[in-house]
Scaffold this motif. Structure first.
Motif, mmCIF file in Angstrom:
data_model
loop_
_atom_site.group_PDB
_atom_site.id
_atom_site.type_symbol
_atom_site.label_atom_id
_atom_site.label_comp_id
_atom_site.label_asym_id
_atom_site.label_seq_id
_atom_site.Cartn_x
_atom_site.Cartn_y
_atom_site.Cartn_z
ATOM 1 N N TRP A 337 -8.177 -2.143 0.538
ATOM 2 C CA TRP A 337 -9.336 -2.838 -0.044
ATOM 3 C C TRP A 337 -9.009 -4.315 -0.198
ATOM 4 C CZ3 TRP A 337 -11.048 -4.787 -5.033
ATOM 5 C CH2 TRP A 337 -12.432 -4.897 -5.139
ATOM 6 N N ASP A 338 -9.966 -5.170 0.191
ATOM 7 C CA ASP A 338 -9.684 -6.616 0.232
ATOM 8 C C ASP A 338 -10.420 -7.411 -0.833
ATOM 9 O OD1 ASP A 338 -12.313 -6.694 1.088
ATOM 10 O OD2 ASP A 338 -11.906 -7.868 2.897
ATOM 11 N N GLY A 339 -10.989 -6.725 -1.834
ATOM 12 C CA GLY A 339 -11.675 -7.450 -2.913
ATOM 13 C C GLY A 339 -13.178 -7.499 -2.768
ATOM 14 N N LYS A 340 -13.742 -6.957 -1.676
ATOM 15 C CA LYS A 340 -15.194 -6.981 -1.477
ATOM 16 C C LYS A 340 -15.788 -5.591 -1.601
ATOM 17 C CE LYS A 340 -16.988 -7.282 2.670
ATOM 18 N NZ LYS A 340 -17.834 -6.058 2.791
ATOM 19 N N SER A 341 -16.785 -5.445 -2.463
ATOM 20 C CA SER A 341 -17.621 -4.251 -2.512
ATOM 21 C C SER A 341 -19.051 -4.681 -2.206
ATOM 22 C CB SER A 341 -17.554 -3.594 -3.896
ATOM 23 O OG SER A 341 -18.293 -4.350 -4.835
ATOM 24 N N TYR A 342 -19.931 -3.701 -2.135
ATOM 25 C CA TYR A 342 -21.336 -4.048 -1.913
ATOM 26 C C TYR A 342 -21.984 -4.619 -3.166
ATOM 27 C CZ TYR A 342 -21.096 -1.980 2.664
ATOM 28 O OH TYR A 342 -20.750 -1.729 3.969
ATOM 29 N N GLY A 343 -21.332 -4.447 -4.307
ATOM 30 C CA GLY A 343 -21.893 -4.951 -5.554
ATOM 31 C C GLY A 343 -21.180 -6.161 -6.101
ATOM 32 N N GLY A 344 -20.177 -6.692 -5.409
ATOM 33 C CA GLY A 344 -19.473 -7.857 -5.911
ATOM 34 C C GLY A 344 -18.224 -8.148 -5.113
ATOM 35 N N ILE A 345 -17.743 -9.373 -5.259
ATOM 36 C CA ILE A 345 -16.542 -9.836 -4.561
ATOM 37 C C ILE A 345 -15.594 -10.439 -5.594
ATOM 38 C CG2 ILE A 345 -15.633 -11.414 -2.817
ATOM 39 C CD1 ILE A 345 -18.288 -11.216 -1.355
ATOM 40 N N ILE A 346 -14.336 -10.048 -5.532
ATOM 41 C CA ILE A 346 -13.325 -10.595 -6.420
ATOM 42 C C ILE A 346 -12.855 -11.947 -5.873
ATOM 43 C CG2 ILE A 346 -11.068 -10.226 -7.485
ATOM 44 C CD1 ILE A 346 -13.170 -8.218 -8.388
ATOM 45 N N PRO A 347 -12.932 -13.009 -6.655
ATOM 46 C CA PRO A 347 -12.431 -14.304 -6.160
ATOM 47 C C PRO A 347 -10.935 -14.237 -5.876
ATOM 48 C CG PRO A 347 -13.756 -14.575 -8.160
ATOM 49 C CD PRO A 347 -13.510 -13.109 -8.002
ATOM 50 N N ALA A 348 -10.484 -15.084 -4.942
ATOM 51 C CA ALA A 348 -9.076 -15.068 -4.556
ATOM 52 C C ALA A 348 -8.160 -15.292 -5.755
ATOM 53 C CB ALA A 348 -8.828 -16.127 -3.485
ATOM 54 N N GLY A 349 -8.582 -16.126 -6.691
ATOM 55 C CA GLY A 349 -7.759 -16.402 -7.851
ATOM 56 C C GLY A 349 -7.613 -15.243 -8.818
ATOM 57 N N GLU A 350 -8.419 -14.184 -8.638
ATOM 58 C CA GLU A 350 -8.356 -13.023 -9.525
ATOM 59 C C GLU A 350 -7.862 -11.780 -8.790
ATOM 60 O OE1 GLU A 350 -12.161 -12.524 -11.400
ATOM 61 O OE2 GLU A 350 -12.363 -14.681 -11.829
ATOM 62 N N MET A 351 -7.227 -11.966 -7.640
ATOM 63 C CA MET A 351 -6.834 -10.839 -6.803
ATOM 64 C C MET A 351 -5.487 -10.221 -7.180
ATOM 65 S SD MET A 351 -8.888 -9.758 -4.394
ATOM 66 C CE MET A 351 -7.748 -9.017 -3.232
ATOM 67 N N GLN A 352 -4.740 -10.843 -8.091
ATOM 68 C CA GLN A 352 -3.375 -10.388 -8.341
ATOM 69 C C GLN A 352 -3.270 -8.898 -8.671
ATOM 70 O OE1 GLN A 352 -0.640 -11.934 -7.642
ATOM 71 N NE2 GLN A 352 0.683 -10.281 -8.386
ATOM 72 N N PRO A 353 -4.104 -8.331 -9.566
ATOM 73 C CA PRO A 353 -3.970 -6.893 -9.836
ATOM 74 C C PRO A 353 -4.191 -6.025 -8.596
ATOM 75 C CG PRO A 353 -5.355 -7.950 -11.487
ATOM 76 C CD PRO A 353 -5.143 -8.943 -10.393
ATOM 77 N N TYR A 354 -5.034 -6.483 -7.693
ATOM 78 C CA TYR A 354 -5.331 -5.705 -6.495
ATOM 79 C C TYR A 354 -4.221 -5.845 -5.453
ATOM 80 C CZ TYR A 354 -9.700 -5.798 -8.982
ATOM 81 O OH TYR A 354 -10.650 -5.679 -9.972
ATOM 82 N N LEU A 355 -3.533 -6.997 -5.460
ATOM 83 C CA LEU A 355 -2.355 -7.144 -4.610
ATOM 84 C C LEU A 355 -1.253 -6.189 -5.068
ATOM 85 C CD1 LEU A 355 -2.166 -11.052 -4.342
ATOM 86 C CD2 LEU A 355 -3.239 -9.454 -2.738
ATOM 87 N N VAL A 356 -1.068 -6.066 -6.371
ATOM 88 C CA VAL A 356 -0.085 -5.119 -6.902
ATOM 89 C C VAL A 356 -0.465 -3.699 -6.507
ATOM 90 C CG1 VAL A 356 0.880 -4.145 -9.026
ATOM 91 C CG2 VAL A 356 0.581 -6.629 -8.809
ATOM 92 N N ASP A 357 -1.760 -3.397 -6.562
ATOM 93 C CA ASP A 357 -2.220 -2.054 -6.204
ATOM 94 C C ASP A 357 -1.927 -1.741 -4.733
ATOM 95 O OD1 ASP A 357 -3.759 0.376 -7.054
ATOM 96 O OD2 ASP A 357 -5.074 -0.291 -5.426
ATOM 97 N N ILE A 358 -2.086 -2.733 -3.862
ATOM 98 C CA ILE A 358 -1.771 -2.526 -2.442
ATOM 99 C C ILE A 358 -0.288 -2.238 -2.269
ATOM 100 C CG2 ILE A 358 -1.594 -3.704 -0.210
ATOM 101 C CD1 ILE A 358 -4.239 -5.140 -0.937
#
Length: 662
Positions: A337-358
């Motif tokens: 998952w790259d931070g984009k859903s159909y209901g919203g997009i996570i800004p690059a500056g807020e991606m850290q938790p999702y990078l950890v999840d990857i």
């Protein structure tokens, strides 16, 4: 469509395939009169290019109940009350009972609802009743029963809580005929202290006296759980996570349905792109595909509302995908998952938790069993790490609002993964320069998705045949012919469209050291839940419902005759309406041909050698389709042994052919 050779020593049919009934296929028949000038092709040994060996693969995502109710083996619908509005979908009361979705007695923290079965008052003192009561589940528009007079073993299980000890009768019954195709008694001991797990196996068969009723049921079968009304000591029983499995592919627990999986296996796909395209994104961020909620015991997988507007159980989860890849010898192409859903997009500056999840997901898949997430994988039954050669970053940001921010998110995720796993090939989810970083990231592959009408897809032959080696390596993660006169309607793959796909695939294959992978999409659909069409394979619960499309056969013809080297071909004509590609491997040469036009064509081929071979052909009227329960367009297969190196192939309009010479 037919074939002749300069010196045929033997010329016979291969049993099990249905050839087109053309008298010119018989030995000694006269050569037909053809109007167009014959095309001569000479396959050269020198020159050409190596191929990736991975070109023809598959893409799978949960849509059209392709997973739940499809290739995943579990047959009961709404078995965990997952999604936004489960209700009592697929359940029915049997006898004097009242059913309800019970949120006050959850099975686990993940499965927050169970089925409450409230019984009518017990018979008065001194009275007995032989009445059976309980509930049924009708599956995904019925439950498939194999039309076999010999026993087929089904597995069933459930969790139960309530004050009942005794036998429970489990049956698989025809809803119309009342035929009992399989039944067993299961002794249970329950109480209100906790849910207890029960499981059993039972034999299912269609005895000769049931045959008529079997077809009357037309797939409308149901799974029933019954008990004697006078033996119930309490007035309520709760059931959670009911399950029913037919035989699974390679006998895997929580595995794939054997019959559907074998149809996919016959394609010999080189890779599996998972867990699909749109389905990873989520209708909103909270409902994205979360890898850690698709692993471990099923009762701890909460499921979610999928992107195709129905609940996803996630019983076909990350480990099951990886097992599928290993069982069919496919390379996994994992999407994160790259931070984009159909209901919203996570800004690059807020991606850290999702990078950890990857990174956590990759440690689960690739880490030693001594690492935190590697040990979790081992606890779930898989000790050695998996193999992940390719990772795609997101899905279709160019199509659904993510283009402006994709370059920054792609760069973050790429750098995170590449630093930890430098040997994994990373893939951008689009090919649009406006969505991608400048300058390009070194070593990055690019994914391109498209659906076209026949003429436009065939025209893409030139794009891929001439794709420059300085433009980066490519995966075509999704492609296919669609009917754009009614793109949201239900329609079937047809001969002209499948021929266009073959032309397009020939362009891919001619340049397949650069175009490394490609997958027709979608893979499978349940006819009762179609939201997108066509697909390669369709089915429902009815007898003999498997319907391979014309495109399925073209995919199979190309994928099962895969070369490792692409040869130059000297020709007396340019491409169109006939297209070709010649490849070889250690044992044979392959010539793939497509006639994208109405006129009959003659193709004379010279190979570097002569020997035993086959000619497989798909032929039919331009608009012919395979529709549910009516498969009429199938390939013919002819075997031959020749002493000459010259072969002549006669092709009707819209024909696709694969000539193989050992």
């Amino acid at each position: 469509m037919d074939f002749t050779s300069a010196a045929a020593d033997s010329f016979e049919r291969v049993p099990g395939l249905s050839p087109r009934q053309d008298p010119s296929l018989q030995r000694g028949s006269p050569t037909p009169t053809l109007t167009p000038t014959p095309i001569s092709l000479t396959v050269l040994q020198n020159g050409g290019n190596w191929t990736s060996g991975l070109l023809h693969g598959i893409m799978f995502e949960e849509m059209d109940h392709s997973g739940d109710g499809g290739i995943h083996g579990q047959l009961l619908r709404n078995n965990g009350f997952q999604g936004w509005d489960a209700g009592l979908t697929a359940y029915k009361p049997l006898g004097d009972v009242v059913l309800a979705q019970d949120i006050n007695n959850p099975l686990t923290e993940s499965m927050t609802s169970t089925l409450s079965v409230t019984l009518a008052p017990r018979p008065g003192a001194g009275t007995t009743s032989t009445e059976f009561v309980g509930f049924g589940n009708t599956g995904y528009n019925g439950i498939p029963v194999s039309n076999s007079t010999s026993n087929v073993e089904y597995y069933t299980s459930f969790w139960m809580m309530g004050d009942y000890t005794g036998d429970i009768l489990i049956r698989l019954v025809g809803s119309r005929s009342g035929n009992v195709y399989g039944a067993t008694d299961l002794n249970v001991r329950g109480d209100w202290a906790q849910f207890r797990f029960f499981e059993t196996r039972f034999n299912v068969s269609v005895r000769p006296e049931m045959q008529r009723g079997y077809f009357e049921d037309n797939g409308e079968n149901e799974w029933q759980v019954l008990w004697r009304a006078d033996e119930v000591r309490g007035d309520v029983l709760n059931f959670g996570l009911v399950q029913l499995f037919p035989p699974t592919y390679k006998d895997r627990p929580n595995g794939l349905r054997d019959d559907i999986a074998k149809e996919v296996e016959a394609l010999k796909p080189a890779f599996l792109r998972l867990p699909g395209g749109n389905n990873i994104e989520g209708l909103d961020v909270a409902n994205r595909w979360k890898w850690n909620e698709t692993i471990g015991p099923l009762e701890h997988r909460p499921g979610r509302q999928g992107d195709w507007h129905y609940p996803n159980t996630e019983a076909l989860g990350l480990d099951e995908y990886m097992q599928w890849c290993e069982d069919m010898d496919m390379e996994p192409v994992l999407t994160v998952w790259d931070g984009k859903s159909y209901g919203g997009i996570i800004p690059a500056g807020e991606m850290q938790p999702y990078l950890v999840d990857i990174l956590n997901e990759l440690e689960y898949l690739l880490g030693p069993a001594t690492t935190p997430y590697g040990s979790l994988r081992a606890h779930n039954g898989r000790i050695p790490p998996y193999n992940i050669p390719f990772i795609e970053i997101g899905n279709e940001d160019d199509y659904s609002g993510g283009c402006d921010t994709y370059a920054s998110r792609l760069t973050l995720i790429h750098n995170t993964i590449h630093t930890a796993y430098p040997d994994i090939t990373l893939i951008a989810n689009n090919i649009d320069p406006a969505c991608l970083p400048t300058p390009p990231i070194p070593g990055l592959m690019y994914d391109y998705h498209y659906y076209r009408n026949p003429d436009d897809l065939a025209a893409m032959f030139d794009l891929w045949d001439n794709w420059g080696r300085d433009r980066g390596k490519v995966i075509v993660g999704e492609y296919g012919v669609r009917n754009f006169s009614d793109p949201d309607g239900v329609f079937w793959g047809f001969v002209q469209g499948s021929c266009a796909e073959a032309v397009h695939m020939i362009g891919l294959e001619r340049n397949s050291d650069v175009v490394r992978m490609a997958a027709y999409a979608p893979l499978v659909q349940h006819f009762g839940f179609t939201q997108w069409s066509p697909t390669l394979i369709g089915f429902d619960s009815r007898p003999n419902s498997f319907t391979p499309s014309t495109s399925y056969f073209v995919q199979r013809m190309f994928s099962t005759n895969r070369g490792t080297y692409v040869h130059p071909v000297q020709s007396t004509a340019g491409f169109g309406p006939v297209y070709w590609v010649a490849t070889s491997n250690s044992s044979s040469y392959h010539l793939k041909l497509a006639n994208f036009g109405d006129e009959r064509q003659t193709v004379i081929v010279r190979f570097p050698g002569a020997g035993r071979g086959t000619l497989e052909m798909l032929s039919g009227p331009r608009d012919a389709s395979n529709t549910p329960y009516n498969v009429t367009v199938v390939p013919s297969l002819t075997e031959f042994l020749v002493s000459s190196d010259v072969y002549t192939v006669y092709m009707e309009g819209w024909d696709v052919a694969v000539l193989v010479v050992s």
